[in-house]
Design a protein around this motif. Structure first.
Motif, PDB file in Angstrom:
ATOM      1  N   PHE A  35       0.813  -1.214   0.000  1.00  0.00           N
ATOM      2  CA  PHE A  35       0.000   0.000   0.000  1.00  0.00           C
ATOM      3  C   PHE A  35       0.847   1.264   0.000  1.00  0.00           C
ATOM      4  O   PHE A  35       0.381   2.336   0.389  1.00  0.00           O
ATOM      5  CB  PHE A  35      -0.937  -0.005   1.218  1.00  0.00           C
ATOM      6  CG  PHE A  35      -1.797  -1.240   1.310  1.00  0.00           C
ATOM      7  CD1 PHE A  35      -2.714  -1.540   0.314  1.00  0.00           C
ATOM      8  CD2 PHE A  35      -1.663  -2.110   2.385  1.00  0.00           C
ATOM      9  CE1 PHE A  35      -3.500  -2.688   0.389  1.00  0.00           C
ATOM     10  CE2 PHE A  35      -2.450  -3.256   2.470  1.00  0.00           C
ATOM     11  CZ  PHE A  35      -3.366  -3.548   1.469  1.00  0.00           C
ATOM     12  N   GLY A  36       2.096   1.135  -0.448  1.00  0.00           N
ATOM     13  CA  GLY A  36       3.015   2.262  -0.435  1.00  0.00           C
ATOM     14  C   GLY A  36       2.501   3.512  -1.130  1.00  0.00           C
ATOM     15  O   GLY A  36       2.592   4.618  -0.565  1.00  0.00           O
ATOM     16  N   PRO A  37       1.936   3.411  -2.348  1.00  0.00           N
ATOM     17  CA  PRO A  37       1.465   4.625  -3.032  1.00  0.00           C
ATOM     18  C   PRO A  37       0.382   5.366  -2.256  1.00  0.00           C
ATOM     19  O   PRO A  37       0.363   6.606  -2.248  1.00  0.00           O
ATOM     20  CB  PRO A  37       0.925   4.080  -4.365  1.00  0.00           C
ATOM     21  CG  PRO A  37       1.701   2.815  -4.587  1.00  0.00           C
ATOM     22  CD  PRO A  37       1.877   2.226  -3.225  1.00  0.00           C
ATOM     23  N   TRP A  38      -0.507   4.630  -1.613  1.00  0.00           N
ATOM     24  CA  TRP A  38      -1.562   5.270  -0.821  1.00  0.00           C
ATOM     25  C   TRP A  38      -0.972   5.849   0.478  1.00  0.00           C
ATOM     26  O   TRP A  38      -1.330   6.944   0.890  1.00  0.00           O
ATOM     27  CB  TRP A  38      -2.655   4.269  -0.485  1.00  0.00           C
ATOM     28  CG  TRP A  38      -3.479   3.853  -1.656  1.00  0.00           C
ATOM     29  CD1 TRP A  38      -4.654   4.412  -2.102  1.00  0.00           C
ATOM     30  CD2 TRP A  38      -3.194   2.780  -2.560  1.00  0.00           C
ATOM     31  NE1 TRP A  38      -5.117   3.751  -3.210  1.00  0.00           N
ATOM     32  CE2 TRP A  38      -4.233   2.740  -3.526  1.00  0.00           C
ATOM     33  CE3 TRP A  38      -2.170   1.844  -2.662  1.00  0.00           C
ATOM     34  CZ2 TRP A  38      -4.286   1.804  -4.552  1.00  0.00           C
ATOM     35  CZ3 TRP A  38      -2.208   0.915  -3.685  1.00  0.00           C
ATOM     36  CH2 TRP A  38      -3.253   0.902  -4.621  1.00  0.00           C
ATOM     37  N   HIS A  39      -0.070   5.084   1.086  1.00  0.00           N
ATOM     38  CA  HIS A  39       0.538   5.523   2.337  1.00  0.00           C
ATOM     39  C   HIS A  39       1.337   6.805   2.132  1.00  0.00           C
ATOM     40  O   HIS A  39       1.298   7.728   2.954  1.00  0.00           O
ATOM     41  CB  HIS A  39       1.437   4.409   2.881  1.00  0.00           C
ATOM     42  CG  HIS A  39       1.965   4.682   4.252  1.00  0.00           C
ATOM     43  ND1 HIS A  39       3.287   4.490   4.583  1.00  0.00           N
ATOM     44  CD2 HIS A  39       1.363   5.155   5.369  1.00  0.00           C
ATOM     45  CE1 HIS A  39       3.480   4.820   5.856  1.00  0.00           C
ATOM     46  NE2 HIS A  39       2.326   5.234   6.346  1.00  0.00           N
ATOM     47  N   ASP A  40       2.053   6.890   1.023  1.00  0.00           N
ATOM     48  CA  ASP A  40       2.852   8.073   0.731  1.00  0.00           C
ATOM     49  C   ASP A  40       1.988   9.328   0.598  1.00  0.00           C
ATOM     50  O   ASP A  40       2.440  10.444   0.884  1.00  0.00           O
ATOM     51  CB  ASP A  40       3.663   7.870  -0.546  1.00  0.00           C
ATOM     52  CG  ASP A  40       4.749   6.820  -0.398  1.00  0.00           C
ATOM     53  OD1 ASP A  40       5.085   6.477   0.744  1.00  0.00           O
ATOM     54  OD2 ASP A  40       5.251   6.315  -1.439  1.00  0.00           O
ATOM     55  N   LYS A  41       0.756   9.143   0.155  1.00  0.00           N
ATOM     56  CA  LYS A  41      -0.164  10.273  -0.023  1.00  0.00           C
ATOM     57  C   LYS A  41      -1.080  10.497   1.191  1.00  0.00           C
ATOM     58  O   LYS A  41      -1.983  11.333   1.137  1.00  0.00           O
ATOM     59  CB  LYS A  41      -1.021  10.040  -1.268  1.00  0.00           C
ATOM     60  CG  LYS A  41      -0.230  10.040  -2.565  1.00  0.00           C
ATOM     61  CD  LYS A  41      -1.143   9.840  -3.765  1.00  0.00           C
ATOM     62  CE  LYS A  41      -0.360   9.849  -5.061  1.00  0.00           C
ATOM     63  NZ  LYS A  41      -1.242   9.670  -6.245  1.00  0.00           N
ATOM     64  N   GLY A  42      -0.845   9.745   2.260  1.00  0.00           N
ATOM     65  CA  GLY A  42      -1.689   9.892   3.451  1.00  0.00           C
ATOM     66  C   GLY A  42      -3.098   9.405   3.227  1.00  0.00           C
ATOM     67  O   GLY A  42      -4.045   9.920   3.835  1.00  0.00           O
ATOM     68  N   GLN A  43      -3.261   8.370   2.378  1.00  0.00           N
ATOM     69  CA  GLN A  43      -4.585   7.876   2.034  1.00  0.00           C
ATOM     70  C   GLN A  43      -4.821   6.447   2.525  1.00  0.00           C
ATOM     71  O   GLN A  43      -5.530   5.664   1.903  1.00  0.00           O
ATOM     72  CB  GLN A  43      -4.787   7.946   0.512  1.00  0.00           C
ATOM     73  CG  GLN A  43      -4.786   9.373  -0.014  1.00  0.00           C
ATOM     74  CD  GLN A  43      -4.988   9.443  -1.521  1.00  0.00           C
ATOM     75  OE1 GLN A  43      -4.919   8.432  -2.222  1.00  0.00           O
ATOM     76  NE2 GLN A  43      -5.238  10.631  -2.022  1.00  0.00           N
ATOM     77  N   VAL A  44      -4.216   6.131   3.657  1.00  0.00           N
ATOM     78  CA  VAL A  44      -4.429   4.829   4.281  1.00  0.00           C
ATOM     79  C   VAL A  44      -5.005   5.038   5.672  1.00  0.00           C
ATOM     80  O   VAL A  44      -4.499   5.851   6.452  1.00  0.00           O
ATOM     81  CB  VAL A  44      -3.117   4.020   4.380  1.00  0.00           C
ATOM     82  CG1 VAL A  44      -3.357   2.711   5.125  1.00  0.00           C
ATOM     83  CG2 VAL A  44      -2.552   3.732   3.001  1.00  0.00           C
ATOM     84  N   TYR A  45      -6.073   4.313   5.970  1.00  0.00           N
ATOM     85  CA  TYR A  45      -6.687   4.348   7.299  1.00  0.00           C
ATOM     86  C   TYR A  45      -6.162   3.155   8.092  1.00  0.00           C
ATOM     87  O   TYR A  45      -6.266   2.009   7.645  1.00  0.00           O
ATOM     88  CB  TYR A  45      -8.206   4.266   7.195  1.00  0.00           C
ATOM     89  CG  TYR A  45      -8.822   5.328   6.319  1.00  0.00           C
ATOM     90  CD1 TYR A  45      -8.956   6.642   6.763  1.00  0.00           C
ATOM     91  CD2 TYR A  45      -9.268   5.021   5.030  1.00  0.00           C
ATOM     92  CE1 TYR A  45      -9.517   7.621   5.957  1.00  0.00           C
ATOM     93  CE2 TYR A  45      -9.832   5.992   4.220  1.00  0.00           C
ATOM     94  CZ  TYR A  45      -9.949   7.284   4.680  1.00  0.00           C
ATOM     95  OH  TYR A  45     -10.507   8.251   3.873  1.00  0.00           O
TER      96      TYR A  45
END
Length: 297
Positions: A225-235
């Motif tokens: 989930f790196g791409p989402w995590h990098d954008k602050g889009q992981v809950y």
């Protein structure tokens, strides 16, 4: 009449009180304690449930009756033009297939849209919150269903199990494996991913189990989930069938490992807890659903 309503079931870990605050409805899921049919959050308290579970009383889950589902839909359609019904994953229950079949008949066709969530417990809770956000953003019911279903695999949860007894009763491990595991103090980590619940790793002692879950979550956030995590889009999510003090300690450990992230913690639903047993702890994550027109990730 309001435009879009949202209904889920109690496998989402959303209580009736929270549902009222959110402006959604939650269908209480039935389960049997011996021959007695009970409804989560309605006819049995959480404490009573775990007392019976720990005594070894036979507890089994069940689908809601079509009559109960249709009755809820009928009342919902008096308030909303369309309803999104988001039940437990089709991989874990036949509830989705039954609901989908009913939604294709009048008077529900085109007005009740059934979402194949691929989720359960706090993951399903997060999907319901995503649906509410999409409603506020002005998407149609059909668009929301499609957005949610396309995002259903952008999640994972790991659950550490304290006792092997409930996995043995559910047929996930053999009696011999349960007996040997108990002697060796084996505490498995289960992994839930789009409708499947499998053993991820076997650990000696629950401290090792918790460490394994935290490390697995860190690996997923960095890689899968790196791409989402990098954008602050992981809950970041947590779940528990453990006592309050154990749950609070678990949340502290999660926050120490991931200090920049907020943690939403739920009690594991009773339907899930009857398979996990008392004392279980979990950690997972869910990515913000991609909206139409947003760049590929």
């Amino acid at each position: 009449m309001k435009k879009i309503g949202i209904i889920t079931d109690s496998h989402s870990s959303i209580t009736q009180d929270e549902a009222e605050r959110l402006g959604i409805w939650v269908l209480p899921m039935p389960f049997y304690i011996g021959e007695q049919c009970c409804y989560e959050g309605i006819s049995l308290t959480r404490q009573e449930f775990f007392e019976k579970l720990n005594l070894g009383v036979d507890i089994t889950t069940s689908q809601p009756s079509p009559a109960d589902v249709m009755s809820l839909w009928d009342r919902a359609l008096e308030e909303w033009e369309k309803v999104l019904y988001i039940p437990i994953s089709s991989g874990l229950s036949g509830s989705y297939a039954t609901a989908l079949s009913m939604a294709q008949e009048e008077p529900y066709t085109g007005r009740v849209l059934v979402v194949d969530s691929g989720r359960v417990s706090t993951l399903l809770h997060r999907m319901v919150l995503d649906a509410l956000e999409l409603v506020k953003e002005g998407y149609s019911a059909e668009e929301i269903r499609d957005i949610l279903e396309k995002s259903r695999d952008k999640m994972v949860i790991y659950i550490g199990v304290q006792t092997l007894e409930n996995l043995k009763r559910g047929g996930r491990i053999t009696p011999a494996a349960a007996a040997l595991g108990t002697i060796l103090n084996i505490k498995p980590v289960l992994q839930f991913d789009v409708g499947t619940l499998d053993v991820y790793k076997k650990c000696r002692g629950f401290a090792k189990t918790k460490k394994t879950m935290l490390e697995a979550m860190a690996h997923d956030l960095e890689n899968r989930f790196g791409p989402w995590h990098d954008k602050g889009q992981v809950y970041l999510l947590a779940a528990s069938s453990a006592p309050q003090e154990d749950t609070e300690q678990w949340i502290r450990e999660i926050r120490e490992m991931f200090p920049q992230m907020e943690v939403m913690c739920d009690d594991l639903s009773l339907g899930v807890s009857c398979h996990i047993g008392y004392g279980g702890l979990g950690i997972g994550c869910s990515c913000r659903p991609k909206r139409p027109g947003e760049g590929c990730r």
